[in-house]
Design an enzyme around this catalytic site. Structure first.
Site, PDB file in Angstrom:
ATOM      1  CG  ASP A 184       1.770 -15.467  -6.950  1.00  0.00           C
ATOM      2  OD1 ASP A 184       0.596 -15.072  -6.818  1.00  0.00           O
ATOM      3  OD2 ASP A 184       2.222 -15.901  -8.024  1.00  0.00           O
ATOM      4  CE1 TYR A 217       3.847  -5.404 -11.704  1.00  0.00           C
ATOM      5  CE2 TYR A 217       1.808  -6.255 -10.810  1.00  0.00           C
ATOM      6  CZ  TYR A 217       3.149  -6.410 -11.070  1.00  0.00           C
ATOM      7  OH  TYR A 217       3.792  -7.570 -10.701  1.00  0.00           O
ATOM      8  CG  ASP A 273       1.358  -9.617  -8.741  1.00  0.00           C
ATOM      9  OD1 ASP A 273       0.548 -10.529  -8.509  1.00  0.00           O
ATOM     10  OD2 ASP A 273       1.916  -9.473  -9.841  1.00  0.00           O
ATOM     11  CE  LYS A 292      13.944  -1.876   0.850  1.00  0.00           C
ATOM     12  NZ  LYS A 292      14.464  -2.676   1.976  1.00  0.00           N
ATOM     13  CG  ASP A 316      13.521  -5.808   2.693  1.00  0.00           C
ATOM     14  OD1 ASP A 316      12.614  -5.135   3.231  1.00  0.00           O
ATOM     15  OD2 ASP A 316      14.715  -5.458   2.722  1.00  0.00           O
TER      16      ASP A 316
END
Ligand code: ATP
Length: 334
Positions: A234, A126, A230, A173, A206
């Site tokens: 959600d 970001y 982020d 990850k 994941d």
């Protein structure tokens, strides 16, 4: 008239656009019922501000936020990214906190969820460094620094320690992003050594996306990098049923801003039907940040009572109550 209220704070209030104004008014109404002396300083930001002044975030508003003990932010419409990203950068708000908690009589998929997502707010992909094009596409850079990741991981452990949480989960990850997320994972276990009483685990992002659905009750505090945080935030919002209930905090070394996750909701703005609870829960996070835990607990209990009674709920929760009626009911429950 003299006041019997004890502690005093200067709060920057930025209602912004659409339902931001309505949920802010409802929230301030309840805050005023607490035994704390809040001095509100109002600032402009957002779409309407852009139309009026030519800028979505005037420098006076930034100064006012910098000068306050904390900031309450309602919502900004189309200009949300410009406004909130700029405030985060200017105020160096490095931690984004998103609580995921199931409440009674909501659309939560489970009834025993209660965890906090601690998201790094300043780096990762970001930074939006997408300058370079190739013949066939474009390249974005992902920055992970030891300093920023250590700061957010320490924040997560401190949060766990101060809130009686027993475990912190690192999400990354590192099997694919060996250098960047490899560093994140390494720093996580280095910091963990200073918190021997807190259990640790780490999952790939994941797998975490799946575990949030299959075993959400097992999480207490999740710490992760910017983009992963982020997305998982959600997912967490979806788990506990709807934007009208999800608060957030942006914390920096010299200030903090509290805002509901929802936006300006132009479809329901101006009708006095928005659910003010997300904004109220954001204000409760502010109270805890200010060390006003007793008032925070009182305010939260008052909201829980409204949800439990289920007589006064807004349309998003299947009721017919107005924003103002929720505020009144919460205030009466204090
Ligand atoms: P923006 O452009 O400001 O992000 P938006 O409508 O695209 O606005 P949200 O404001 O997040 O995005 O709203 C998404 C949907 O959720 C809308 O249908 C809105 O009415 C609903 N919603 C959001 N917040 C609330 C709330 N506090 N109470 C009730 N409904 C809400």
């Amino acid at each position: 008239m003299s006041t019997s209220k004890t502690n005093s704070y200067k709060i920057a209030v930025i209602p912004g656009d659409g339902i931001g104004k309505e949920v802010m008014e409802a929230t301030l109404d309840v805050l005023n019922g607490l035994d704390i002396d809040f001095k509100y300083v109002y600032g402009d930001a957002g779409d309407e501000c852009l139309e009026k002044t030519g800028t979505a975030l005037p420098s006076e508003t930034l100064d006012l936020i910098m000068d306050a003990d904390a900031c309450l932010f309602g919502a900004a419409g189309e200009t949300a990214a410009d406004v909130i990203v700029k405030i985060r950068q200017e105020m160096k708000l490095f931690a984004n906190l998103r609580p995921v908690k199931s409440y009674l009589n909501t659309n939560s998929l489970f009834d025993d969820i209660d965890f906090m997502i601690v998201r790094e707010n300043t780096e990762g992909v970001y930074i939006a460094d997408e300058e370079s094009y190739t013949d066939d596409g474009a390249i974005a850079r992902r920055i992970i620094t030891k300093k920023a990741e250590k700061r957010i991981i320490e924040y997560a452990f401190e949060y766990a320690k101060n809130n009686n949480k027993t475990k912190v989960t690192a999400v990354h990850k590192a099997n694919v992003l060996k250098k960047t997320d490899g560093l994140f994972k390494k720093v996580f276990y280095e910091v963990a050594k200073d918190y021997p009483d807190i259990a640790t685990e780490d999952f790939y992002v994941d797998a975490t996306a799946m575990y949030l659905i299959t075993q959400p009750e097992s999480f207490e505090v999740i710490v992760t990098t910017n983009l992963f945080g982020d997305i998982l935030s959600d997912e967490g919002a979806g788990l506990v049923g709807g934007l009208g209930l999800i608060p957030s905090a942006n914390i920096g070394e010299d200030g903090a801003l509290f805002e509901p996750v929802h936006g300006s909701a132009p479809d329901i703005a101006g009708k006095n039907i928005a659910n003010p609870i997300a904004m109220m829960l954001s204000a409760i996070m502010m109270l805890r940040y200010l060390g006003e835990n007793e008032s925070a607990n009182k305010f939260e209990a008052a909201i829980l009572k409204v949800l439990k009674n289920a007589n006064t709920l807004t349309g998003d929760l299947g009721g017919l109550a107005t924003t103002t009626e929720i505020a009144l009911e919460v205030k009466n429950n204090l």
